[in-house]
Design an enzyme around this catalytic site. Structure first.
Site, mmCIF file in Angstrom:
data_model
loop_
_atom_site.group_PDB
_atom_site.id
_atom_site.type_symbol
_atom_site.label_atom_id
_atom_site.label_comp_id
_atom_site.label_asym_id
_atom_site.label_seq_id
_atom_site.Cartn_x
_atom_site.Cartn_y
_atom_site.Cartn_z
ATOM 1 N N ASP A 115 0.628 -1.194 -0.266
ATOM 2 C CA ASP A 115 0.087 -0.199 0.330
ATOM 3 C C ASP A 115 0.604 1.503 -0.205
ATOM 4 O O ASP A 115 0.525 2.445 0.023
ATOM 5 C CB ASP A 115 -1.437 -0.093 1.316
ATOM 6 C CG ASP A 115 -2.256 -0.833 1.144
ATOM 7 O OD1 ASP A 115 -2.576 -0.909 -0.253
ATOM 8 O OD2 ASP A 115 -2.729 -1.396 2.213
ATOM 9 N N ASP A 176 -5.905 -4.536 -6.316
ATOM 10 C CA ASP A 176 -5.631 -2.594 -5.411
ATOM 11 C C ASP A 176 -4.049 -2.310 -5.927
ATOM 12 O O ASP A 176 -3.814 -1.932 -5.917
ATOM 13 C CB ASP A 176 -5.610 -2.667 -4.178
ATOM 14 C CG ASP A 176 -6.911 -3.906 -3.674
ATOM 15 O OD1 ASP A 176 -7.374 -4.752 -4.741
ATOM 16 O OD2 ASP A 176 -7.365 -3.361 -2.567
HETATM 17 N N1 GLY Z 1 -7.406 -1.817 -0.818
HETATM 18 C C1 GLY Z 1 -7.849 -1.876 -0.227
HETATM 19 C C2 GLY Z 1 -9.459 -1.904 -0.892
HETATM 20 O O1 GLY Z 1 -9.775 -1.523 -1.799
HETATM 21 O O2 GLY Z 1 -10.577 -1.810 0.418
#
Ligand code: GLY
Length: 395
Positions: A115, A176
């Site tokens: 992330d 993601d």
């Molecule tokens: N990256 C986590 C979500 O989209 O919830």
């Protein structure tokens, strides 16, 4: 005959009048609303950590605050940088700087997960873009090197969740993760090593091959053998099931491949961005805001996901500028404006219910968390989309 001509004319008129229209004044009204809401939020942030707004639960009015380690920590400073960009107000610059700096330790410690792009590029990346502060640039470059340590050359992708290797049975990559490639691409063009772009390219190409089904619907997670790099399985984590279309996952794909086309100019990414977009648009409800998962059998009583709509609106405004087919480009732009119009209505803006920008996002439905909530990443992509639209309109 006359009646049918009249009927046809009425139909055409109705069709035209239902086309969403937006001018700069309308966009400015929404941006002023965002600034006013953020000013209220700034008055509510505590003096001590945790102080970064993450979400307001359904029906509530209080923010839940997190610290820099949370995956969403970069969105609030990112929102403040966008507000500074639009208003040039010194208060927003100072607060954006304050909340960005809180995240600095992430550039100096081993990677917790993928992330880092969401965290460091939305904060320091936007900060550097707007101020040219070399300190910010150095943090982004260091963070990119940290993110690159998660790359597995055998699999060809970044390990998204190091802490979940055992649970998933191998090297896991989530859709993601595509968004975090933007920071690597930027770093490689701004003083970082070339290998950062190579990693991003390999990740995007491998994901394109392994994450999607034949209808271009993404799975949330693909698991690879850590040692051989062979694909083991495609499963969900936040979606309804392994084959369903989890709305935000699909929106990350739309945004991610549009961004990778911008960064690489590789035509296959542009073609793919359109494929993953078209399946999403085809299955949207009439108001253009997806249910949290397109396959939830409780639709139309299932919760919506405004965050997926905001991510998609922002991506489509960019995609519409790259697509050569004028009819297709117009469709993407019109749909994006329609999404922003709906998000800006009394049905989706938080207004006096809480100080976020938007209501009705869904974070982790299978976990029962952040369902029908205000979530900071919806606000981030909403204001990003408004700024992109404003730039298109003043061109
Ligand atoms: N990256 C986590 C979500 O989209 O919830």
């Amino acid at each position: 005959m006359k009646i049918s001509v009249l009927f046809l004319s009425l139909l055409i008129l109705w069709g035209c009048s239902s086309e969403p229209e937006a001018d700069v004044a309308w966009v400015d009204t929404q941006l002023q609303y965002c600034a006013a809401q953020a000013e209220k939020t700034l008055k509510l942030v505590p003096d001590s950590i945790p102080d970064i707004p993450r979400n307001v639960n359904s029906g509530g009015s209080q923010w839940r605050f997190v610290d820099y380690k949370d995956w969403t920590s970069g969105f609030w400073p990112g929102v403040l940088w966008y507000l500074y960009e639009d208003t040039q107000k010194e208060e927003f610059r100072q607060q954006a700087d304050r909340f960005s700096r809180e995240l600095t330790p992430l550039s100096e410690q081993p990677a917790y997960d993928h992330d880092l792009g969401f965290q460091m590029f939305n904060s320091f990346g936007n900060g550097y873009r707007l101020t040219g502060n070399p300190e910010y640039k150095s943090v982004v470059l260091k963070s990119s090197d940290v993110l690159a340590t998660l790359f597995n050359a055998k699999a060809g992708t970044i390990l998204s969740w190091p802490r979940e290797v055992q649970k998933f049975g191998g090297h896991n990559t989530i859709i993601d993760n595509m968004i975090n490639l933007e920071m690597l691409m930027w770093a490689s063009k701004n003083g970082g090593e070339k290998k950062l772009a190579d990693i991003a390219l390999s990740h995007a190409e491998t994901t394109m091959k392994n994450q999607f089904n034949e209808a271009f619907v993404t799975g949330h997670v693909v698991v690879y053998d850590t040692l051989t790099g062979k694909k083991i399985k495609r499963v969900t984590h936040q979606g309804l099931n392994d084959n369903s279309m989890w709305a935000r996952g699909q929106s990350w794909a739309i945004y991610g491949y549009t961004m990778m086309y911008r960064e690489t100019q590789k035509p296959e990414f542009l073609v793919f961005a359109q494929k993953v977009t078209d399946v999403y648009l085809k299955r949207l409800p009439e108001d253009l805001i997806p249910y949290w998962d397109f396959d939830d059998t409780h639709i139309p009583d299932a919760p919506r996901d405004a965050s997926a709509a905001a991510v998609t609106a922002s991506a489509l405004l960019e995609l519409s500028a790259y697509v050569k087919d004028q009819a297709k480009a117009a469709e993407y732009k019109t749909k994006a404006i329609g999404m922003l119009k709906e998000l800006s209505s009394e049905r989706y803006q938080s207004r006096d219910k809480n100080t976020a920008f938007l209501l009705h996002s869904t974070g982790h439905h299978p976990n029962g968390t952040e369902i029908d909530a205000s979530i900071i990443y919806a606000d981030y992509y909403y204001i990003e989309a408004l700024l992109r639209l404003k730039r298109l309109l003043v061109k």
